[in-house]
Design a protein around this motif. Structure first.
Motif, PDB file in Angstrom:
ATOM      1  N   ARG B  51       0.860  -1.184   0.000  1.00  0.00           N
ATOM      2  CA  ARG B  51       0.000   0.000   0.000  1.00  0.00           C
ATOM      3  C   ARG B  51       0.895   1.233   0.000  1.00  0.00           C
ATOM      4  O   ARG B  51       1.875   1.284   0.752  1.00  0.00           O
ATOM      5  CB  ARG B  51      -0.886   0.000   1.243  1.00  0.00           C
ATOM      6  CG  ARG B  51      -1.663   1.294   1.440  1.00  0.00           C
ATOM      7  CD  ARG B  51      -2.445   1.290   2.746  1.00  0.00           C
ATOM      8  NE  ARG B  51      -2.965   2.618   3.032  1.00  0.00           N
ATOM      9  CZ  ARG B  51      -3.613   2.948   4.152  1.00  0.00           C
ATOM     10  NH1 ARG B  51      -3.840   2.038   5.078  1.00  0.00           N
ATOM     11  NH2 ARG B  51      -4.037   4.184   4.344  1.00  0.00           N
ATOM     12  N   VAL B  52       0.555   2.208  -0.838  1.00  0.00           N
ATOM     13  CA  VAL B  52       1.278   3.481  -0.823  1.00  0.00           C
ATOM     14  C   VAL B  52       0.651   4.363   0.251  1.00  0.00           C
ATOM     15  O   VAL B  52      -0.521   4.731   0.171  1.00  0.00           O
ATOM     16  CB  VAL B  52       1.218   4.170  -2.202  1.00  0.00           C
ATOM     17  CG1 VAL B  52       1.865   5.558  -2.126  1.00  0.00           C
ATOM     18  CG2 VAL B  52       1.905   3.320  -3.259  1.00  0.00           C
ATOM     19  N   TRP B  53       1.462   4.698   1.257  1.00  0.00           N
ATOM     20  CA  TRP B  53       0.975   5.494   2.391  1.00  0.00           C
ATOM     21  C   TRP B  53       1.203   6.980   2.177  1.00  0.00           C
ATOM     22  O   TRP B  53       0.553   7.814   2.798  1.00  0.00           O
ATOM     23  CB  TRP B  53       1.660   5.029   3.683  1.00  0.00           C
ATOM     24  CG  TRP B  53       1.215   3.682   4.128  1.00  0.00           C
ATOM     25  CD1 TRP B  53       1.508   2.486   3.547  1.00  0.00           C
ATOM     26  CD2 TRP B  53       0.359   3.383   5.238  1.00  0.00           C
ATOM     27  NE1 TRP B  53       0.900   1.469   4.224  1.00  0.00           N
ATOM     28  CE2 TRP B  53       0.199   1.983   5.273  1.00  0.00           C
ATOM     29  CE3 TRP B  53      -0.257   4.160   6.221  1.00  0.00           C
ATOM     30  CZ2 TRP B  53      -0.583   1.348   6.239  1.00  0.00           C
ATOM     31  CZ3 TRP B  53      -1.022   3.523   7.193  1.00  0.00           C
ATOM     32  CH2 TRP B  53      -1.193   2.137   7.187  1.00  0.00           C
ATOM     33  N   GLY B  54       2.162   7.316   1.317  1.00  0.00           N
ATOM     34  CA  GLY B  54       2.446   8.721   1.054  1.00  0.00           C
ATOM     35  C   GLY B  54       3.347   8.836  -0.152  1.00  0.00           C
ATOM     36  O   GLY B  54       4.022   7.873  -0.535  1.00  0.00           O
ATOM     37  N   ALA B  55       3.357  10.012  -0.784  1.00  0.00           N
ATOM     38  CA  ALA B  55       4.213  10.222  -1.949  1.00  0.00           C
ATOM     39  C   ALA B  55       4.656  11.674  -1.973  1.00  0.00           C
ATOM     40  O   ALA B  55       3.989  12.550  -1.398  1.00  0.00           O
ATOM     41  CB  ALA B  55       3.481   9.862  -3.239  1.00  0.00           C
ATOM     42  N   GLY B  56       5.794  11.914  -2.634  1.00  0.00           N
ATOM     43  CA  GLY B  56       6.276  13.282  -2.704  1.00  0.00           C
ATOM     44  C   GLY B  56       7.491  13.388  -3.591  1.00  0.00           C
ATOM     45  O   GLY B  56       8.080  12.378  -4.000  1.00  0.00           O
ATOM     46  N   ARG B  57       7.853  14.615  -3.930  1.00  0.00           N
ATOM     47  CA  ARG B  57       9.026  14.837  -4.772  1.00  0.00           C
ATOM     48  C   ARG B  57      10.307  14.476  -4.032  1.00  0.00           C
ATOM     49  O   ARG B  57      11.324  14.167  -4.649  1.00  0.00           O
ATOM     50  CB  ARG B  57       9.086  16.302  -5.214  1.00  0.00           C
ATOM     51  CG  ARG B  57       7.938  16.694  -6.117  1.00  0.00           C
ATOM     52  CD  ARG B  57       8.074  16.068  -7.490  1.00  0.00           C
ATOM     53  NE  ARG B  57       6.892  16.278  -8.312  1.00  0.00           N
ATOM     54  CZ  ARG B  57       6.669  15.673  -9.473  1.00  0.00           C
ATOM     55  NH1 ARG B  57       7.565  14.818  -9.952  1.00  0.00           N
ATOM     56  NH2 ARG B  57       5.575  15.903 -10.153  1.00  0.00           N
ATOM     57  N   ARG B  58      10.273  14.560  -2.716  1.00  0.00           N
ATOM     58  CA  ARG B  58      11.408  14.150  -1.897  1.00  0.00           C
ATOM     59  C   ARG B  58      10.959  13.040  -0.963  1.00  0.00           C
ATOM     60  O   ARG B  58       9.782  12.993  -0.565  1.00  0.00           O
ATOM     61  CB  ARG B  58      11.931  15.321  -1.059  1.00  0.00           C
ATOM     62  CG  ARG B  58      12.647  16.406  -1.852  1.00  0.00           C
ATOM     63  CD  ARG B  58      13.310  17.360  -0.896  1.00  0.00           C
ATOM     64  NE  ARG B  58      14.255  16.701  -0.013  1.00  0.00           N
ATOM     65  CZ  ARG B  58      15.523  17.077   0.149  1.00  0.00           C
ATOM     66  NH1 ARG B  58      15.987  18.116  -0.495  1.00  0.00           N
ATOM     67  NH2 ARG B  58      16.330  16.424   0.977  1.00  0.00           N
ATOM     68  N   PRO B  59      11.869  12.179  -0.541  1.00  0.00           N
ATOM     69  CA  PRO B  59      11.495  11.156   0.437  1.00  0.00           C
ATOM     70  C   PRO B  59      10.851  11.757   1.689  1.00  0.00           C
ATOM     71  O   PRO B  59       9.898  11.188   2.231  1.00  0.00           O
ATOM     72  CB  PRO B  59      12.828  10.485   0.759  1.00  0.00           C
ATOM     73  CG  PRO B  59      13.652  10.667  -0.470  1.00  0.00           C
ATOM     74  CD  PRO B  59      13.259  12.016  -1.008  1.00  0.00           C
TER      75      PRO B  59
END
Lengths: 153, 93
Positions: B51-59
């Motif tokens: 499951r993807v819990w979060g995403a962003g341009r930076r870790p």
């Protein structure tokens, strides 16, 4: 450990590069990096390396180094040394990583790494495994269009 | 969730433990799942138990987004995968 007694074999993943009019791949290697656990110890975190023998030294992007809390130590003899990489100023240090061979056997390495203060905007933020790693660990690469492997005696 | 045992003092190096095996599986899943690659291309994804819990341009952005969700297992359990936008063979279509 094959081929040859005492040689560790690490499988590379051929990752297709999109947006090109011809088939092309990057070759990735799963590595486990020593990271600060915030409590005075460390833990291991996965982050793939991209094989990049056109680079002399290995390179860790700053967003991976800082956001994932990678442990990097100063390297004796390189104190105060700043090198350029693709026009970007870098410090030099050593990171700690573990590779697991095809049978799951772990082996630790402490490669020399460049630490740029930013990444080129057109480059995916992978850790780059440079040619110096092959020199230091007497390793060799075998690469085909579909697969590859890193062999370390 | 408790802090996992670390590998700091282990010598010789240890095989992957349960937390690391899960992280390894999550990393593979994110690289092979077509929907993940399509949805999060060009970003980092924080992944746990497929499951993807979060995403962003930076870790850091992905970690922070994940940590805001109830039930997030903690940073040490989240695989952090850069999503290139092309799925490796062997995943969900």
């Amino acid at each position: 450990m094959t081929p040859g007694s005492g040689t560790s074999v690490y499988a590379l993943t051929a990752y297709p590069v999109h947006g090109l009019p011809t088939p092309a791949h990057r070759y990735l290697l799963r590595a486990w990096w020593a990271c600060d656990n915030g409590a005075g110890g460390s833990y291991r975190r996965a982050s793939d390396l991209v094989i990049s023998t056109g680079d002399t030294l290995s390179v860790i992007p700053p967003q991976i180094r800082f956001d994932m809390d990678l442990l990097v130590t100063a390297e004796a003899g390189w104190a105060g040394t700043r090198l350029g990489w693709r026009g970007i100023l870098c410090r030099v240090g050593r990171a700690r990583l573990t590779l697991h061979d095809d049978s799951g056997h772990p082996r630790d390495f402490s490669p020399l790494v460049l630490l740029p203060n930013r990444m080129p905007p057109d480059l995916p933020p992978f850790i780059h495994l440079g040619a110096q790693f092959l020199d230091e660990f007497a390793a060799r690469l075998e690469i085909t269009p579909a697969a590859g492997r890193l062999l370390v005696p | 969730m408790s802090t996992p045992q670390t590998n700091e003092a282990r010598s010789p190096p240890m095989p992957l433990d349960a937390r690391e095996l899960q992280m390894n599986a999550d990393y593979d899943w994110a690289q092979r799942d077509t929907e993940v690659q399509k949805t999060y291309a060009g970003r980092f994804a924080a992944v746990y138990q497929s499951r993807v819990w979060g995403a962003g341009r930076r870790p850091r952005e992905a970690f922070e987004a994940a940590m805001r969700l109830p039930g997030c297992p903690g940073k040490m359990y989240l695989a952090m995968v850069y999503i290139e936008g092309v799925a490796l063979p062997g995943g969900a279509k």
